[in-house]
Scaffold this active site. Sequence first.
Site, PDB file in Angstrom:
ATOM      1  N   CYS A  79      71.938 -55.996  41.128  1.00 50.53           N
ATOM      2  CA  CYS A  79      71.872 -54.676  41.759  1.00 50.53           C
ATOM      3  C   CYS A  79      73.071 -54.460  42.698  1.00 50.53           C
ATOM      4  O   CYS A  79      74.185 -54.302  42.214  1.00 50.53           O
ATOM      5  CB  CYS A  79      70.530 -54.473  42.450  1.00 50.53           C
ATOM      6  N   HIS A 166      66.700 -56.170  38.158  1.00 51.61           N
ATOM      7  CA  HIS A 166      66.185 -57.306  38.935  1.00 51.61           C
ATOM      8  C   HIS A 166      65.464 -58.299  38.022  1.00 51.61           C
ATOM      9  O   HIS A 166      64.288 -58.105  37.698  1.00 51.61           O
ATOM     10  CB  HIS A 166      65.236 -56.796  40.028  1.00 51.61           C
ATOM     11  N   GLU A 168      64.383 -61.137  38.798  1.00 53.47           N
ATOM     12  CA  GLU A 168      63.467 -61.967  39.585  1.00 53.47           C
ATOM     13  C   GLU A 168      62.067 -61.376  39.724  1.00 53.47           C
ATOM     14  O   GLU A 168      61.163 -62.042  40.229  1.00 53.47           O
ATOM     15  CB  GLU A 168      64.058 -62.222  40.980  1.00 53.47           C
TER      16      GLU A 168
END
EC number: 6.3.5.2
Length: 189
Positions: A79, A166, A168
């Site tokens: 990001c 993202h 994660e």
Amino acid sequence: MRELKILVINNYGQFCHLIHRAVRDLDMDTKIVANTTPVDDILNEEPDGIILSGGPTMDRAGICAEYVESIDIPILGICLGHQVIAKTFGGEVASGMAGGYADIEVEIVDEDEILKGLGPKTSVWASHADEVITLPEDFIQLARSNICEYEAMRHIDRPIFGVQWHPEVAHTEKGEQLLTNFFEICETY
């Protein structure tokens, strides 16, 4: 795969601790480091790789540009980290058409080593409040979506990668695969 040391650079994004946890849960040695840490202190940690976390705005990115310019180990920007990499190498970042976090379908243009096993399309969690609008000269596009042309990129020579989304978070399909791909790059570099 052996345990690697991965530094997560904190750019004050809400998911920084999730990146740290995801890396740790994949059996890597990891540590969150302030984005104002001098380059020499980063190098003294002897990391195998660096992840530049997301964050609210470019002016909160500390000295991440210095890390990207001067540290020659694999770097993954997520990001804001992706945007910092683009801007550091001469790309352009601007406000995106879509603001807050949303589920985005990404088309893998070039599977490459970082996106291996993710294509041809994958569903990701991303914010496009800001995004890369012009690719830097020494980078190639790896992925795009119907709202953002440069969802992922890589440097043509150096092991520097950026993704707008993202990996994660649980909302992202195959996020662990992307992180594992990054660790494999770190291991062989």
